[in-house]
Write an enzyme that holds these catalytic residues in place. Structure first.
Site, mmCIF file in Angstrom:
data_model
loop_
_atom_site.group_PDB
_atom_site.id
_atom_site.type_symbol
_atom_site.label_atom_id
_atom_site.label_comp_id
_atom_site.label_asym_id
_atom_site.label_seq_id
_atom_site.Cartn_x
_atom_site.Cartn_y
_atom_site.Cartn_z
ATOM 1 N N THR A 1 0.861 -1.191 0.000
ATOM 2 C CA THR A 1 0.000 0.000 0.000
ATOM 3 C C THR A 1 0.895 1.239 0.000
ATOM 4 O O THR A 1 1.668 1.434 0.939
ATOM 5 C CB THR A 1 -0.908 -0.006 1.238
ATOM 6 O OG1 THR A 1 -1.653 -1.219 1.227
ATOM 7 C CG2 THR A 1 -1.840 1.193 1.260
ATOM 8 N N PHE B 1 -6.261 -6.842 -1.126
ATOM 9 C CA PHE B 1 -7.358 -6.448 -0.230
ATOM 10 C C PHE B 1 -7.618 -7.493 0.843
ATOM 11 O O PHE B 1 -8.713 -7.559 1.409
ATOM 12 C CB PHE B 1 -8.632 -6.209 -1.047
ATOM 13 C CG PHE B 1 -8.443 -5.199 -2.152
ATOM 14 C CD1 PHE B 1 -8.415 -3.840 -1.865
ATOM 15 C CD2 PHE B 1 -8.245 -5.590 -3.459
ATOM 16 C CE1 PHE B 1 -8.212 -2.897 -2.873
ATOM 17 C CE2 PHE B 1 -8.044 -4.664 -4.476
ATOM 18 C CZ PHE B 1 -8.029 -3.314 -4.185
ATOM 19 N N GLU C 1 -6.848 -9.999 7.528
ATOM 20 C CA GLU C 1 -6.238 -10.963 8.433
ATOM 21 C C GLU C 1 -7.340 -11.886 8.938
ATOM 22 O O GLU C 1 -8.474 -11.460 9.140
ATOM 23 C CB GLU C 1 -5.530 -10.244 9.584
ATOM 24 C CG GLU C 1 -4.350 -9.444 9.070
ATOM 25 C CD GLU C 1 -3.499 -8.825 10.169
ATOM 26 O OE1 GLU C 1 -3.621 -9.237 11.337
ATOM 27 O OE2 GLU C 1 -2.717 -7.922 9.840
ATOM 28 N N LEU D 1 -20.586 -2.484 10.231
ATOM 29 C CA LEU D 1 -21.363 -1.516 11.016
ATOM 30 C C LEU D 1 -21.425 -1.971 12.471
ATOM 31 O O LEU D 1 -22.380 -1.667 13.169
ATOM 32 C CB LEU D 1 -22.782 -1.399 10.465
ATOM 33 C CG LEU D 1 -23.050 -0.359 9.373
ATOM 34 C CD1 LEU D 1 -24.540 -0.243 9.117
ATOM 35 C CD2 LEU D 1 -22.479 1.031 9.725
ATOM 36 N N ALA E 1 -20.619 -1.461 16.001
ATOM 37 C CA ALA E 1 -20.109 -0.432 16.913
ATOM 38 C C ALA E 1 -19.362 -1.108 18.044
ATOM 39 O O ALA E 1 -19.673 -2.226 18.430
ATOM 40 C CB ALA E 1 -21.280 0.383 17.462
ATOM 41 N N GLY E 2 -18.380 -0.425 18.570
ATOM 42 C CA GLY E 2 -17.611 -0.985 19.676
ATOM 43 C C GLY E 2 -16.344 -0.183 19.880
ATOM 44 O O GLY E 2 -16.343 1.039 19.709
ATOM 45 N N CYS F 1 -3.293 -1.827 9.253
ATOM 46 C CA CYS F 1 -3.709 -1.242 7.966
ATOM 47 C C CYS F 1 -4.590 -0.002 8.101
ATOM 48 O O CYS F 1 -4.175 1.090 7.750
ATOM 49 C CB CYS F 1 -4.413 -2.299 7.129
ATOM 50 S SG CYS F 1 -3.336 -3.699 6.806
ATOM 51 N N LYS G 1 -8.342 -7.812 16.394
ATOM 52 C CA LYS G 1 -9.626 -8.407 16.010
ATOM 53 C C LYS G 1 -9.506 -9.914 16.222
ATOM 54 O O LYS G 1 -8.386 -10.430 16.366
ATOM 55 C CB LYS G 1 -9.982 -8.072 14.568
ATOM 56 C CG LYS G 1 -9.084 -8.711 13.529
ATOM 57 C CD LYS G 1 -9.633 -8.456 12.144
ATOM 58 C CE LYS G 1 -8.922 -9.295 11.104
ATOM 59 N NZ LYS G 1 -9.440 -9.074 9.759
ATOM 60 N N ARG H 1 -0.812 -4.836 16.508
ATOM 61 C CA ARG H 1 -0.427 -3.507 16.029
ATOM 62 C C ARG H 1 -1.615 -2.562 16.177
ATOM 63 O O ARG H 1 -2.717 -2.865 15.739
ATOM 64 C CB ARG H 1 0.008 -3.577 14.558
ATOM 65 C CG ARG H 1 1.385 -4.165 14.377
ATOM 66 C CD ARG H 1 1.743 -4.290 12.918
ATOM 67 N NE ARG H 1 0.899 -5.270 12.256
ATOM 68 C CZ ARG H 1 0.856 -5.435 10.924
ATOM 69 N NH1 ARG H 1 1.578 -4.681 10.141
ATOM 70 N NH2 ARG H 1 0.072 -6.363 10.390
HETATM 71 C C1 UGA Z 1 -8.274 -4.354 6.400
HETATM 72 C C2 UGA Z 1 -9.266 -4.410 5.219
HETATM 73 O O1 UGA Z 1 -10.514 -4.931 5.673
HETATM 74 C C3 UGA Z 1 -8.725 -5.292 4.106
HETATM 75 O O2 UGA Z 1 -9.593 -5.288 2.995
HETATM 76 C C4 UGA Z 1 -7.359 -4.750 3.692
HETATM 77 O O3 UGA Z 1 -6.767 -5.551 2.676
HETATM 78 C C5 UGA Z 1 -6.434 -4.747 4.891
HETATM 79 O O4 UGA Z 1 -6.998 -3.920 5.921
HETATM 80 C C6 UGA Z 1 -5.120 -4.197 4.452
HETATM 81 O O5 UGA Z 1 -5.055 -3.032 4.058
HETATM 82 O O6 UGA Z 1 -4.136 -4.962 4.375
HETATM 83 P P1 UGA Z 1 -7.706 -6.010 8.427
HETATM 84 O O7 UGA Z 1 -6.764 -4.966 8.911
HETATM 85 O O8 UGA Z 1 -7.251 -7.436 8.384
HETATM 86 O O9 UGA Z 1 -8.188 -5.671 6.920
HETATM 87 O O10 UGA Z 1 -8.954 -5.964 9.379
HETATM 88 P P2 UGA Z 1 -10.514 -5.639 9.251
HETATM 89 O O11 UGA Z 1 -11.271 -6.896 9.204
HETATM 90 O O12 UGA Z 1 -10.752 -4.638 8.202
HETATM 91 O O13 UGA Z 1 -10.769 -4.970 10.677
HETATM 92 C C7 UGA Z 1 -10.109 -3.753 11.020
HETATM 93 C C8 UGA Z 1 -10.520 -3.273 12.381
HETATM 94 O O14 UGA Z 1 -11.856 -2.789 12.338
HETATM 95 C C9 UGA Z 1 -10.478 -4.305 13.496
HETATM 96 O O15 UGA Z 1 -9.872 -3.719 14.631
HETATM 97 C C10 UGA Z 1 -11.946 -4.625 13.743
HETATM 98 O O16 UGA Z 1 -12.184 -5.017 15.069
HETATM 99 C C11 UGA Z 1 -12.591 -3.288 13.432
HETATM 100 N N1 UGA Z 1 -14.008 -3.391 13.028
HETATM 101 C C12 UGA Z 1 -14.351 -4.062 11.896
HETATM 102 C C13 UGA Z 1 -14.980 -2.770 13.775
HETATM 103 O O17 UGA Z 1 -14.691 -2.141 14.811
HETATM 104 N N2 UGA Z 1 -16.279 -2.856 13.382
HETATM 105 C C14 UGA Z 1 -16.658 -3.517 12.275
HETATM 106 O O18 UGA Z 1 -17.869 -3.542 11.961
HETATM 107 C C15 UGA Z 1 -15.673 -4.143 11.509
#
Ligand code: UGA
Length: 433
Positions: free
Chosen positions: A121, A147, A150, A250, A252-253, A260, A323, A330
């Site tokens: 990125t 995209f 994890e 969506l 919340a928390g 990323c 997550k 990180r």
């Molecule tokens: C994110 C993107 O979702 C990927 O598409 C992207 O490729 C990746 O970054 C990257 O740039 O490499 P990732 O960091 O693995 O992926 O995690 P996510 O599943 O996106 O979650 C990110 C954070 O958002 C977590 O801390 C999760 O707990 C939080 N989250 C997610 C919420 O607080 N609420 C939600 O509804 C969804």
């Protein structure tokens, strides 16, 4: 095809294993000998469901190997660059030193007809700059953002939502080579967007900025819900039924963290400022602030359930990873909250199914225990900060039998308030009455 993958971190290790799984001959290169040793033995250096099995199987076929010696990429015709672009220590901008080093080390081995494919990125404009550096070798450059999430990295790599090829206009050979690499996904109907470098670079950061915005939007609604007695989880369900909005992302928390979203929105803002369009992304500053305010609110709720102060209170922290299904801490909101509480004088006992090792490396001062029951033993409050499946399924009666005070704060809105209250618990959550 003969492929090299430069950088075997999250992105590169998964990409290398998946490319070998697809039948390509792959060499993965990294500067870290310990990482190469682990990967060569079929062990994933981080927790990612399905990856160890994939590594072991691919290595056994002889199609996948790992090395620290960049010279071994000779003979490959497609070179993926998958190194990290972390946030710089002293600004919001991305640190491009690993990308620059990867390209510099590739230059002597590149020849006419080779294709270098950037997956990292990067700030918009980087690919055009790198293409000029590569030009003299006769090789070409494409930008092909990744995209993957994890926890779902293998699936996301083998069966992506879409493929984006950023190419120099008219570079049909680059398109043909990428089509060969991704033949299986294309045959399965994966849409592909063929575009220029700048658009490809922007697609990646725009996608992450949108996801971050969606999370902060619902967390902003949670802030309003908290002062009105409304329930943000029901609100999310109700607006999510509208297909144009959608219920995913969506929740919340405690907000977003990880390697990323936080650094990507900051890097995007920094680049927009350089380009003189910082106003266009002013809202991302709010997105970041809303996100960070959730952590403060969590500490406030912990204070409230502890009767006004956490000093000397025993607090159980369930979850440390940013997550579930990850050991990545990180910029983890959970680890951040655990550390803040300890700094406020709480006696914190933290646990996580996978992230104790990674947490200990950055916060050796915290106390870690293997299970939720041990963390909760004698606790004045329990905080659920990462929604691992085993925490979502906790039995309120069983946990209630070991705590000193039945008080729980659900930082991820993943428990059934009725069940916990019925078992005699004080239940508090972010954005819920
Ligand atoms: C994110 C993107 O979702 C990927 O598409 C992207 O490729 C990746 O970054 C990257 O740039 O490499 P990732 O960091 O693995 O992926 O995690 P996510 O599943 O996106 O979650 C990110 C954070 O958002 C977590 O801390 C999760 O707990 C939080 N989250 C997610 C919420 O607080 N609420 C939600 O509804 C969804």
């Amino acid at each position: 095809m003969k492929i090299s993958v430069i950088g075997c971190g999250y992105l590169g290790a998964v990409h290398a294993a998946c490319m070998a799984d697809l039948g390509h001959e792959v060499v993965g290169v990294d500067v870290d000998p310990a990482r190469i040793e682990q990967l060569s033995a079929g062990r994933a250096p981080f927790y990612e469901p399905g990856l160890p099995e994939l590594l072991t199987a691919a290595i056994a076929t002889g199609r996948l190997r790992f090395t620290t010696d960049l010279d071994e990429v000779r003979g490959a015709s497609v070179h993926f660059v998958a190194v990290g672009t972390p946030q710089l220590g002293d600004s919001y901008a991305a640190d491009l030193r690993f990308v620059d080093a990867a390209i510099a080390s590739l230059l002597p081995v590149l020849g006419p007809g080779d294709l270098v494919v950037g997956k990292s990125t990067v700030p918009v404009g980087t690919a055009a700059r790198l293409a000029e550096l590569i030009e003299g070798t006769g090789a070409r450059l494409a930008w092909n953002p990744e995209f993957l999430r994890e926890g779902y990295a293998v699936k996301d790599t083998l069966a992506p939502d879409r493929l984006v090829y950023g190419i120099r206009p008219g570079d049909d050979a680059a398109v043909a080579a990428l089509d060969d690499v991704y033949a299986a996904a294309i045959a399965a109907g994966t849409p592909r967007v063929i575009t220029d470098y700048a658009t490809a670079e922007l697609v990646k950061v725009a996608a992450n900025a949108f996801l971050a915005t969606k999370i902060s939007f619902i967390n902003a609604m949670a802030e309003v819900a908290e002062v009105t007695g409304a329930d943000v989880t029901q609100l999310a369900d109700a607006i999510g039924y509208d297909d144009r909005i959608g219920r995913r992302f969506l929740n919340a928390g405690l907000g977003f963290g990880g390697g990323c979203l936080p650094k990507d929105i900051r890097g995007f803002m920094a680049r927009a400022e350089e380009l003189g369009v910082d106003q266009a992304l002013g809202f991302l500053r709010e997105v970041d602030s809303i996100n960070l305010r959730r952590r403060e609110r969590m500490v406030d709720l912990a204070r409230e359930v502890c009767g006004g102060s956490v000093e000397g209170k025993r607090i159980a922290v369930l979850g440390l990873a940013f997550k579930p299904d990850s050991d990545d801490v990180r910029d983890s909101p959970a680890l951040d909250v655990a550390a803040r509480l300890q700094e406020l004088g709480a006696i914190v006992r933290a646990t996580d199914p996978q992230a104790i090792g990674t947490s200990r490396r950055v916060r050796p001062d915290l106390t870690y225990v293997p299970t939720a029951i041990e963390a909760a033993d004698g606790a004045d409050a329990v905080l659920l900060l990462t929604e691992w499946k085993e925490y979502r399924g906790l039995d309120p009666a069983e946990l209630g039998s070991v705590v000193a005070v039945r008080a729980i704060v659900d930082g991820r809105n993943c428990l059934d308030p009725g069940a916990w209250r019925a078992a005699g618990w004080t239940y508090r959550a972010l954005g819920r009455p």
